[in-house]
Design an enzyme around this catalytic site. Structure first.
Site, short mmCIF file in Angstrom:
data_model
loop_
_atom_site.label_atom_id
_atom_site.label_comp_id
_atom_site.label_asym_id
_atom_site.label_seq_id
_atom_site.Cartn_x
_atom_site.Cartn_y
_atom_site.Cartn_z
N GLY A 1 0.83 -1.18 0.00
CA GLY A 1 0.00 0.00 0.00
C GLY A 1 0.87 1.23 0.00
O GLY A 1 2.07 1.16 0.29
N TYR A 2 0.26 2.34 -0.31
CA TYR A 2 1.00 3.60 -0.48
C TYR A 2 0.58 4.61 0.57
O TYR A 2 -0.59 4.97 0.68
CB TYR A 2 0.78 4.14 -1.90
CG TYR A 2 1.41 3.21 -2.90
CD1 TYR A 2 2.73 3.40 -3.29
CD2 TYR A 2 0.74 2.09 -3.36
CE1 TYR A 2 3.35 2.51 -4.15
CE2 TYR A 2 1.36 1.20 -4.23
CZ TYR A 2 2.65 1.42 -4.61
OH TYR A 2 3.27 0.53 -5.44
#
Length: 156
Positions: A30-31
């Site tokens: 995820g970012y």
């Protein structure tokens, strides 16, 4: 300075499925920051956690700094901070010249997409292309993992 020089390709699914391959590793990522010129990614790869800071560079070389972190921390960050992410199974296959192909078979919202990348020591380095490689997508932003986290392949 952390750098990554790589070329990326689509993979011919029919040829890939016929190939004998090693066991893959599940990647959840995820970012925390996902902007045009930089991103911060948290990743779980098998039993390890990582945080990576990426930025733009020149040509096919980009800035990349990756650090191992406790898996429990990575899990917590993905739950608490990840607005969007990707899941994939990564396979590592040896290439000539001591190089390695990393082939990502995407899952869930990006299912059906298979991308191979090879990290090079220099931009003009030559390498053998296996028969299962398809179109080169180096530099095509829509195929970047950060982009796929926001604009899933299945929605194209």
């Amino acid at each position: 300075m952390g750098q990554e020089t790589e070329r990326r390709f689509l993979v011919n699914k029919a040829l890939w499925e016929q190939l004998e391959k090693p066991e893959g590793t599940l990647y959840l990522q995820g970012y925390l920051l996902n902007e045009n010129d930089r991103n911060v990614r948290v990743r779980i790869a098998g039993d390890k956690g990582f945080i990576t800071v990426k930025g733009t560079g020149e040509g096919i070389t980009s800035l990349e700094y990756e650090y191992e972190i406790p898996k429990a921390d990575a899990e917590e960050m993905l739950v608490k901070f990840r607005p969007a992410g990707t899941e994939k199974i990564r396979y590592r296959l040896p290439a000539s010249g001591g190089l390695t192909w990393e082939v990502d078979v995407f899952q869930k919202a990006n299912e059906g997409l298979i991308i191979a990348e090879i990290e090079l020591e220099q931009e003009n380095q030559s390498f053998e292309k296996p028969a299962w490689l398809g179109q080169e997508i180096t530099g095509e932003e829509r195929y970047a993992n950060a982009s796929l986290a926001l604009h899933a392949y299945k929605a194209w």
